[in-house]
Design a protein around this motif. Structure first.
Motif, PDB file in Angstrom:
ATOM      1  N   ASP A   3      36.594  66.841  61.020  1.00 42.03           N
ATOM      2  CA  ASP A   3      35.362  67.145  60.308  1.00 42.03           C
ATOM      3  C   ASP A   3      35.150  68.656  60.233  1.00 42.03           C
ATOM      4  O   ASP A   3      35.800  69.438  60.906  1.00 42.03           O
ATOM      5  CB  ASP A   3      34.170  66.447  60.969  1.00 42.03           C
ATOM      6  N   GLY A   4      34.207  69.059  59.356  1.00 40.79           N
ATOM      7  CA  GLY A   4      33.978  70.471  59.128  1.00 40.79           C
ATOM      8  C   GLY A   4      33.488  71.208  60.351  1.00 40.79           C
ATOM      9  O   GLY A   4      33.795  72.385  60.538  1.00 40.79           O
ATOM     10  N   ASN A   5      32.727  70.535  61.216  1.00 42.62           N
ATOM     11  CA  ASN A   5      32.213  71.190  62.416  1.00 42.62           C
ATOM     12  C   ASN A   5      33.340  71.626  63.325  1.00 42.62           C
ATOM     13  O   ASN A   5      33.327  72.739  63.859  1.00 42.62           O
ATOM     14  CB  ASN A   5      31.262  70.245  63.162  1.00 42.62           C
ATOM     15  N   PHE A   6      34.344  70.755  63.499  1.00 44.37           N
ATOM     16  CA  PHE A   6      35.455  71.140  64.361  1.00 44.37           C
ATOM     17  C   PHE A   6      36.317  72.205  63.700  1.00 44.37           C
ATOM     18  O   PHE A   6      36.830  73.104  64.368  1.00 44.37           O
ATOM     19  CB  PHE A   6      36.308  69.920  64.723  1.00 44.37           C
ATOM     20  N   ALA A   7      36.470  72.127  62.393  1.00 43.53           N
ATOM     21  CA  ALA A   7      37.241  73.149  61.684  1.00 43.53           C
ATOM     22  C   ALA A   7      36.616  74.524  61.877  1.00 43.53           C
ATOM     23  O   ALA A   7      37.313  75.531  61.980  1.00 43.53           O
ATOM     24  CB  ALA A   7      37.344  72.804  60.204  1.00 43.53           C
ATOM     25  N   ARG A   8      35.292  74.588  61.946  1.00 47.54           N
ATOM     26  CA  ARG A   8      34.607  75.874  62.156  1.00 47.54           C
ATOM     27  C   ARG A   8      34.677  76.328  63.603  1.00 47.54           C
ATOM     28  O   ARG A   8      34.506  77.516  63.891  1.00 47.54           O
ATOM     29  CB  ARG A   8      33.141  75.757  61.716  1.00 47.54           C
ATOM     30  N   TRP A   9      34.931  75.391  64.518  1.00 44.47           N
ATOM     31  CA  TRP A   9      34.941  75.737  65.941  1.00 44.47           C
ATOM     32  C   TRP A   9      35.950  76.838  66.243  1.00 44.47           C
ATOM     33  O   TRP A   9      35.704  77.701  67.092  1.00 44.47           O
ATOM     34  CB  TRP A   9      35.280  74.494  66.770  1.00 44.47           C
ATOM     35  N   ILE A  10      37.078  76.845  65.538  1.00 42.99           N
ATOM     36  CA  ILE A  10      38.132  77.811  65.834  1.00 42.99           C
ATOM     37  C   ILE A  10      37.630  79.240  65.688  1.00 42.99           C
ATOM     38  O   ILE A  10      38.053  80.148  66.405  1.00 42.99           O
ATOM     39  CB  ILE A  10      39.369  77.560  64.938  1.00 42.99           C
ATOM     40  N   HIS A  11      36.673  79.465  64.773  1.00 41.29           N
ATOM     41  CA  HIS A  11      36.137  80.805  64.564  1.00 41.29           C
ATOM     42  C   HIS A  11      34.990  81.121  65.516  1.00 41.29           C
ATOM     43  O   HIS A  11      34.625  82.283  65.677  1.00 41.29           O
ATOM     44  CB  HIS A  11      35.688  80.965  63.109  1.00 41.29           C
TER      45      HIS A  11
END
Length: 366
Positions: A3-11
């Motif tokens: 999901d998008g939330n986890f994709a943003r976690w990397i940053h």
């Protein structure tokens, strides 16, 4: 899919501070002393299994599976891939296993072709472009941990980092079909990857790096398996003058054994730099400003316009072409996967521990 939330976690992940030992500064010193065993002789106690992964060309890979007591699929697993002269027993591989095991995370330490316990199972060699072998390992882990909610992370060091990035990029651009379990993969951590092999080879031509050339060539020739030594083409290569640089080694041995037309063909096809923009898995790439083996300039396409954000985080930016979640971090010092801190422990151990603990908690919504 992620999901998008986890994709943003990397940053959003807060990278631990690296503060080098005051008397162990400089890329060469960090590189050479960072290879010491440390706690490598004390792996974390776990249920240990050795798996054999058959490959389509008749070779096979050995993989070491360490499952901590009380582990459940929700805790997640991490694939670990070593560097050019390493194996599952390399000091950093064992240290990573120990730190992740303490968190209750299951680890799979892969021996690439011709390395460690895989040596007796292979007639061919590993090289920077072996993405198909990484895919085989991931698919095997997905079959062993047959739970669609169980995350599979991955960490690759040096050459293993390039292999890992190349794999993710080739899946992202469709060169490789996504293997079973690929939707569970992430995040990826690549430490000191030589993602532009031509530029790394150019740097290794320097007389200042003569020792490293000698060291790598010596170990690569010494560890050749009996199966490889029995090949007539390899025997003919050994009758030629011994390579004096890694470029000569790649020209005379790596490229012909692996089916490339030349060393430049090998570099061009196997460099992860060409596919970084295709990676669709949350990925952190970590390198050092004074790495003597992987010039920081080889990351220049991803550094343009980047501002410093702190002493320990000289450059950290997202490579978000098309929204793809890849982040690059360049530390101020640390050599080639040295990263020795004030207490002489390795910063990369802290990074691996914090990275996967935070990522798996984010994936599960914890």
């Amino acid at each position: 899919m992620l999901d998008g939330n986890f994709a943003r976690w990397i940053h959003e992940f807060e990278i631990p501070a690296f503060v080098p030992h005051r008397f162990l500064r400089g890329g060469h010193l960090q590189t050479l002393l960072g290879a010491r065993p440390g706690d490598a002789l004390r792996p974390f106690e776990a249920s240990h299994r050795r798996h054999i992964i058959p490959l389509s060309d008749g070779d096979a890979l050995a993989m070491h599976d360490d499952e901590p007591a009380g582990w459940t699929p929700r805790n997640g697993s991490v694939l670990m891939i070593h560097g050019i002269c390493g194996c599952h027993a390399a000091p950093y591989m064992v240290r990573f296993q120990r730190r992740l095991g303490q968190l209750g995370i299951r680890t799979f330490r892969l021996d690439m072709r011709g390395c460690g316990d895989s040596a007796a199972l292979c007639r061919s060699i590993t090289h920077a472009g072996r993405s198909e072998d990484v895919l085989a390992a991931i698919e095997f882990i997905a079959s062993v941990v047959n739970d669609s909610a169980s995350p599979i992370g991955a960490v690759g060091v040096s050459l293993g980092g390039n292999q890992l990035l190349l794999t993710a990029g080739r899946v992202g651009n469709g060169v490789h079909a996504a293997p079973s379990g690929w939707d569970r993969v992430g995040p990826i951590l690549a430490i000191a990857p030589p993602l532009d092999l031509q530029r790394c080879s150019d740097a290794m031509q320097s007389a200042r790096l003569r020792f490293y050339n000698w060291y790598f060539i010596k170990h690569l020739l010494r560890r050749a398996s009996p199966q490889l030594r029995s090949r007539e083409d390899y025997q003919e290569m050994l009758r030629q003058p011994r390579p004096r640089t890694l470029r000569q080694f790649d020209r005379k041995i790596t490229a012909p054994l692996a089916g490339f037309e030349s060393e430049t063909d090998y570099y061009g096809q196997s460099s992860a730099a060409s596919v970084v923009g295709d990676i669709a898995v949350p990925t952190l790439i970590v390198t050092s400003s004074d790495d003597p083996l992987v010039p920081v300039e080889s990351f220049s396409p991803y550094l343009a316009g980047t501002d410093g954000v702190g002493r320990h985080d000289a450059k950290s930016r997202g490579v978000e072409d098309g929204g793809r979640p890849v982040r690059l971090h360049v530390s101020n010092g640390g050599g080639h996967h040295g990263f020795l801190k004030r207490d002489r422990t390795s910063w990369s151990d802290d990074l691996v521990s914090a990275f996967f603990a935070g990522a798996f908690a984010a994936r599960s919504g914890g």
